[in-house]
Write a protein that holds these residues in place. Structure first.
Motif, mmCIF file in Angstrom:
data_model
loop_
_atom_site.group_PDB
_atom_site.id
_atom_site.type_symbol
_atom_site.label_atom_id
_atom_site.label_comp_id
_atom_site.label_asym_id
_atom_site.label_seq_id
_atom_site.Cartn_x
_atom_site.Cartn_y
_atom_site.Cartn_z
ATOM 1 N N GLY A 137 0.850 -1.194 0.000
ATOM 2 C CA GLY A 137 0.000 0.000 0.000
ATOM 3 C C GLY A 137 0.881 1.238 0.000
ATOM 4 N N THR A 138 0.571 2.171 0.895
ATOM 5 C CA THR A 138 1.341 3.403 0.911
ATOM 6 C C THR A 138 2.245 3.479 2.135
ATOM 7 O OG1 THR A 138 -0.441 4.504 2.111
ATOM 8 C CG2 THR A 138 -0.508 4.648 -0.289
ATOM 9 N N GLY A 139 2.250 2.420 2.927
ATOM 10 C CA GLY A 139 3.064 2.439 4.141
ATOM 11 C C GLY A 139 2.420 3.231 5.268
ATOM 12 N N ALA A 140 1.153 3.559 5.080
ATOM 13 C CA ALA A 140 0.403 4.274 6.125
ATOM 14 C C ALA A 140 -1.001 3.705 6.147
ATOM 15 C CB ALA A 140 0.361 5.765 5.814
ATOM 16 N N ILE A 141 -1.570 3.543 7.321
ATOM 17 C CA ILE A 141 -2.919 2.991 7.405
ATOM 18 C C ILE A 141 -3.804 3.850 8.302
ATOM 19 C CG2 ILE A 141 -2.167 0.602 7.071
ATOM 20 C CD1 ILE A 141 -3.047 0.524 10.278
ATOM 21 N N MET A 142 -5.104 3.661 8.148
ATOM 22 C CA MET A 142 -6.040 4.233 9.102
ATOM 23 C C MET A 142 -6.385 3.123 10.091
ATOM 24 S SD MET A 142 -9.498 4.427 6.768
ATOM 25 C CE MET A 142 -10.618 3.010 6.731
ATOM 26 N N GLY A 143 -6.455 3.447 11.360
ATOM 27 C CA GLY A 143 -6.722 2.430 12.371
ATOM 28 C C GLY A 143 -8.197 2.358 12.705
ATOM 29 N N VAL A 144 -8.774 1.162 12.440
ATOM 30 C CA VAL A 144 -10.192 0.949 12.770
ATOM 31 C C VAL A 144 -10.257 -0.191 13.781
ATOM 32 C CG1 VAL A 144 -12.496 0.519 11.849
ATOM 33 C CG2 VAL A 144 -10.754 1.566 10.389
ATOM 34 N N PRO A 145 -10.035 0.086 15.042
ATOM 35 C CA PRO A 145 -9.863 -0.980 16.027
ATOM 36 C C PRO A 145 -11.077 -1.889 16.172
ATOM 37 C CG PRO A 145 -10.010 1.173 17.083
ATOM 38 C CD PRO A 145 -9.851 1.421 15.613
ATOM 39 N N ASP B 230 -10.794 -4.477 12.875
ATOM 40 C CA ASP B 230 -9.558 -5.074 12.363
ATOM 41 C C ASP B 230 -8.768 -5.560 13.557
ATOM 42 O OD1 ASP B 230 -7.435 -4.998 9.839
ATOM 43 O OD2 ASP B 230 -6.510 -4.866 11.811
ATOM 44 N N SER B 231 -8.418 -6.839 13.557
ATOM 45 C CA SER B 231 -7.853 -7.421 14.778
ATOM 46 C C SER B 231 -6.488 -6.821 15.137
ATOM 47 C CB SER B 231 -7.780 -8.934 14.645
ATOM 48 O OG SER B 231 -7.245 -9.289 13.405
ATOM 49 N N ARG B 232 -5.676 -6.478 14.127
ATOM 50 C CA ARG B 232 -4.371 -5.905 14.468
ATOM 51 C C ARG B 232 -4.543 -4.484 15.022
ATOM 52 N NH1 ARG B 232 -2.175 -6.756 8.760
ATOM 53 N NH2 ARG B 232 -4.316 -6.014 8.594
ATOM 54 N N ASP B 233 -5.466 -3.725 14.411
ATOM 55 C CA ASP B 233 -5.750 -2.378 14.921
ATOM 56 C C ASP B 233 -6.336 -2.479 16.338
ATOM 57 O OD1 ASP B 233 -4.993 -1.570 12.419
ATOM 58 O OD2 ASP B 233 -6.999 -0.989 11.746
ATOM 59 N N TYR B 234 -7.138 -3.511 16.546
ATOM 60 C CA TYR B 234 -7.781 -3.703 17.845
ATOM 61 C C TYR B 234 -6.732 -3.903 18.945
ATOM 62 C CZ TYR B 234 -11.065 -5.503 21.341
ATOM 63 O OH TYR B 234 -11.812 -5.674 22.479
ATOM 64 N N ALA B 235 -5.792 -4.835 18.661
ATOM 65 C CA ALA B 235 -4.748 -5.127 19.637
ATOM 66 C C ALA B 235 -3.934 -3.866 19.922
ATOM 67 C CB ALA B 235 -3.832 -6.236 19.108
ATOM 68 N N PHE B 236 -3.694 -3.091 18.874
ATOM 69 C CA PHE B 236 -2.906 -1.867 19.011
ATOM 70 C C PHE B 236 -3.644 -0.847 19.897
ATOM 71 C CE2 PHE B 236 -0.971 2.131 17.476
ATOM 72 C CZ PHE B 236 0.369 1.787 17.561
#
Length: 911
Positions: free
Chosen positions: A380-388, A391-397
RNA sequence: GCCUUGGUGGUGGAAAGGUAGACACGAGGGACUUAAAAUCCCUUGGACAGAAAUGUCCGUGCGGGUUCAAUUCCCGCCCGAGGCACCA
């Protein structure tokens, strides 16, 4: 006459070589069939019994296809450039070319003993300048090409240049282009070339002064020496494989590969259709729009933070002064981990706040921007939006750093874990409230485009291939630097030969070729990196079609006849690497019209790995006494690997053991029933475990035909399995038994008698089975069927030529030496069995899957009869009674059991 | 962690959703032989009953489900193998 396999095999191998029995040429009178093995890397350890597994399978298939009237191209060569030879050279100072030559000679002699039907006249090695000339040639073609998105194929770069000059292209006007310096023009074109120079991350080891493979790095330090390894950006040659992502994906559909392998490639290419969206950000008062990629634009209302990859070039700009120290500390932590370590490590969540904020484009809310290693710069672009919430990885974060979690789907409980599924009804989502998730995804995309927040975008996980190696033992790049501008050599200068150097060690931070004297072209410096292992193996199948052509990679005539590989046999370890690169390379050549087929490998079979079966002896603590397996629990013992070559059926050869190593010369033993039983385990086949079995040993004690049969009998071709010599006596006995159908001492038993129906049944059942089994690569069950047939023919005391002759032809793909010998000596033919025809199958003499005849299944004979679902017992009985009289084929078998199932099938078991 | 794949007797393995264990090894017993090798024959998943033919029950990594019927199909686990972009 006894079955003297040594004499027979030597005799036929010499004859095949002398008469060039397997040499082929373009022959328009016959259909072609191209069978290819993945060529081996000639390692110093020599060939072990795992290597020939696939070669034997493909050889059986080649021989079968020849019997079926095809002109079969079946070549073999060597993938001879590579790291092991270079590392050996660094350790010993011996030139890789010398050790490679020796290894190849050894491989060749080992291969020769197994009786393959290779056309050796077409053999080559990738490290030969006359071969790598064409690897370099293709590289120059790639350098001189760009991928035209309108035509969806590679085109000469000159076409792009004229676009710049006339109409302008991609935001550059003809005026701007005209004003560019040569260097600037070169830099711009680099962004389009198929082979290009670009910055990329590598594993840099300061201590060794070189770039390392992931395999050479463990836990952040080099395997050799234990020096720290960090991620570092370096300019590297790359191949624009990503331009072909869609075509590589699409044409998978037409290939005869297993679904699992296609899945692996599809996942590797990793197409995802989503949205690129711009988020405004602010850092210490400076505004900067940044682009993220998401497949879930519907979840923007739930975005509570943003995350950058540690390598993202946005990191410096988005790091607030207050967080500078913390961010730098985190970046140096992340640089110590390889990408794979970062992906595998999901329990330990790390990250750092940048001190800057973004604006959620849907809600206009201010959200923090973080940096974390779970975001990869390459995708992708090396940047993401966090939707906890979704999305399980965003959630853990979010959990770890106490960031807000906003659920967007009605009824989804996000108190313990995220709800990742794309189903349910939206809430907390403004204009999308009440929509079904899939409707919302589409609605969000429309919203993003209408409000000019971004656009739809298809992303691929497939990355461009890094093509430079800072090593010696590889193809030199045909590139020189004219006033700093990378320039290809003229084609007439190819091959650019690998220069001699005084030491193979890397020069600090530079490739070993830096050591080469006069490594220049017309006074300009030549590129000092070399190409990677996959360079030489990407188009080798084309070279076999026309291996001695010095003017072209392959002539149009040869390519038009042989076209592409009909059957490719090799291990799954190449499922994504080699098999993607080869397909890419071939498509590139196809775009330019150098080859006539877009895909290189029509059908692909993956053979499993052969693992080693290690043996152990047990030494009583503090003594030189070894106790047998069954007694070892009585003492305190140490388990010691023992060479499997001095163990037979898990029985240790005591004398050989004493001679094996000096410290065991006066070993004592505690035996069970007079024997020493060894323990065993399945492990990787390797020198250090003393479980390497050399095919030569098997050829010496049992013969090549037994080896060939046994490797196939071991189990399904595709399955990984341990090598275990224990069962080999079985197939050897089978061959001897087959031999005795033809000879009794010195008498030839073959007669001109007419065959009986029973004999014909045995023969034709086998013919049908062999055809079916070979086509489906079920060699193991086919050998079982062959064994049963030979047992039955032995019982029937068959001597009829009309049975025995086709039997030899059926045998010839599996055991070619014995087949030739029987064909000549017992059957009196003068030409090779290779030129025989595959026997015709006549179902009149076999039991087929019809209602009329019983079928042979799993060694038993049964009828399958369709009955109505509500058949009464009386009807069943009547049906059974009225079964046709098949006694002449069933022999003295009698019905022992009738199984009636209320459904529709009657099984009648005969004994 | 992710993708792919596998798990059946002492062993390698065989089974259109329909007798689980074909074929082979090993083991045990026997024939031939002065002996060995070679060859041939019988037994061989487990438990129980029976003098025997034979019969009954349990069994395909674990737990569920679909089906008259599951090694096979579905869901959830456990364990092993290959790959994860510079090993080849």
């Amino acid at each position: 006459m006894d079955y003297d396999f040594k004499k027979i095999e030597q005799k036929w191998q010499e004859k095949w070589a002398a008469e060039k029995t397997y040499s082929v040429s373009v022959d328009d009178s016959k259909p072609k069939y191209y069978v290819l093995d993945m060529f081996p890397y000639p390692s110093g350890a020599g060939l072990h019994v795992g290597h020939p597994l696939g070669y034997i399978a493909s050889d059986i298939y080649s021989r079968y296809k020849r019997l079926k009237g095809f002109n079969v191209l079946h070549p073999m060569g060597y993938d001879a450039f590579g790291l092991p030879a270079e590392q050996y050279a660094i350790q010993t100072g011996r030139h890789p070319e010398k050790t490679t030559d020796e290894n190849i000679a050894r491989y060749r002699s080992q291969l020769d003993r197994i009786g393959f039907s290779f056309d050796w006249d077409r053999s080559f090695r990738t490290c030969d300048p006359s071969y790598y000339k064409w690897t370099q040639w293709a590289f120059i073609k790639m350098f001189k090409s760009w991928y035209d998105p309108d035509l969806d194929k590679a085109r000469p770069i000159t076409e792009l240049v004229s676009r710049f000059e006339t109409k302008g292209y991609d935001g550059i006007s003809p005026e701007e282009w005209k004003d560019y310096s040569e260097k600037e023009k070169s830099d711009v074109l680099m962004r389009y070339r198929i082979a290009y120079l670009g910055e990329t991350n590598v594993n840099w080891c300061e201590g060794l002064g070189t770039v390392l493979a992931n395999d050479e790095v463990k836990d952040g330090v080099s395997v050799r020496g234990g020096f720290p390894v960090v991620q570092k950006k370096m300019a590297q040659w790359q191949l624009r494989v990503s331009a072909y992502a869609e075509r590589l994906l699409k044409s998978l559909d037409n290939l005869e590969w297993t679904d699992s392998l296609k899945d692996m490639q599809r996942n590797w290419i990793g197409k995802s259709e989503g949205t690129e969206m711009v988020f405004d950000t602010e850092c210490d008062g400076v505004h900067l729009p940044i682009t993220i990629f998401t497949t879930r634009a519907d979840t923007v209302f739930g975005v509570t933070f943003m995350v950058l990859a540690p390598e993202s070039e946005l990191v410096p700009q988005l790091t607030a002064a207050s967080q500078k120290e913390a961010v730098e500390e985190y970046l140096s932590y992340a640089a110590k981990k390889t990408e794979r370590e970062r992906q595998a490590e999901t329990k330990n969540i790390t990250g750092v706040f940048t001190g800057s904020y973004g604006i959620n484009p849907f809600t206009e809310e201010k959200i923090p921007i973080w940096i974390s290693e779970y975001v990869l710069s390459g995708y992708g672009t090396g940047a993401i939006m966090g939707v906890p919430a979704h999305d399980s990885r965003d959630y853990a974060f979010a959990k770890k750093f106490n960031l807000p979690i906003i659920p967007l789907i009605e009824g989804a409980d996000v108190s313990e874990e995220s709800f990742d599924a794309t189903e349910g009804i939206m809430m907390n989502s403004g204009f999308m409230n009440g929509m079904d998730v899939n409707t919302a995804i589409e609605a969000a995309k429309v919203y993003v485009e209408e409000n000019k927040l971004g656009h739809r975008k298809t992303n691929y996980r497939l990355r461009d291939a890094i093509f430079s190696r800072q090593r010696y033992w590889g193809e030199p790049f045909p590139i020189y630097y004219k006033d700093g501008i990378p320039t290809p050599l003229p084609e007439r200068e190819l091959p650019l030969r690998l220069p001699e150097i005084d030491s193979f060690k890397p020069v600090h931070g530079e490739a070993p070729l830096k050591r080469a004297k006069n490594w220049t072209y017309k006074g300009y410096p030549l590129e000092t990196s070399t190409m990677p292992g996959f360079a030489g193996s990407s188009a080798y199948y084309l070279r076999y079609m026309d291996p001695h052509n010095n003017e072209e990679l392959v002539s149009a005539e040869a390519n038009k006849y042989w076209r592409n590989v009909d059957l490719y046999v090799g291990g799954t370890e190449h499922a994504v690497g080699h098999l993607i690169y080869s397909r890419f390379w071939n498509k590139f050549l196809y775009d330019h019209g150098y080859v006539c087929e877009e895909e290189p490998f029509k059908k692909l079979i993956n053979q499993g790995m052969i693992q080693g079966r290690s043996n152990f002896v047990y030494r009583k603590a503090g003594t030189n006494t070894f106790v047998s397996l069954g007694l070892k629990d009585k003492y305190k013992t140490t388990e010691i690997h023992v060479d499997v070559n001095i163990v037979h059926n898990d029985r240790l050869d005591l004398e050989a053991f004493k001679k094996w190593r000096p410290e065991f010369a006066d070993a004592e033993f505690e035996l069970e029933n007079g024997e020493y039983i060894c323990g065993w385990a399945v492990e990787k086949m390797s020198k250090s475990m003393y479980n390497v079995v050399n095919p030569d040993e098997i050829c010496n004690s049992y013969g090549a035909d037994t080896l060939r049969l046994y490797e196939m009998f071991l189990g399904p071709l595709e399955q990984s399995k341990p090598w275990d010599t224990n069962g080999i006596d079985g197939v050897h006995r089978f061959l001897k038994k087959l031999w005795r159908l033809f000879f009794h001492q010195d008498t030839v038993l073959v007669s001109d008698d007419e065959p009986s129906p029973a004999e014909l049944k045995v023969l034709h059942t086998l013919i049908g089975k062999e055809e079916e089994d070979i086509e489906s690569f079920s060699f193991n069950t086919n050998i079982s069927a062959f064994m049963i047939a030979v047992n039955e023919l032995t019982e029937l005391k068959t001597s009829s030529r009309k049975i025995l002759e086709p039997l030899v032809v059926l045998l010839s793909p599996f055991a070619p030496h014995m087949a030739e010998e029987l064909w000549h000596t017992a059957l009196g033919h003068s030409d090779s069995v290779v030129y025989a025809k595959f026997p015709e199958y006549n179902e009149a003499f076999t039991i087929e899957d019809s209602v009329k005849y019983p079928i042979s299944f799993n060694g038993k004979t049964r009828f399958l009869v369709d009955l109505p679902k509500d058949a009464s017992p009386a009807e069943v009985e009547k049906t059974v009674r009225e079964l046709p009289d098949t006694a002449k084929f069933v022999g003295d078998k009698t019905i022992v059991k009738v199984i009636v199932v209320p459904g529709r099938i009657v099984n009648i078991v005969l004994k």
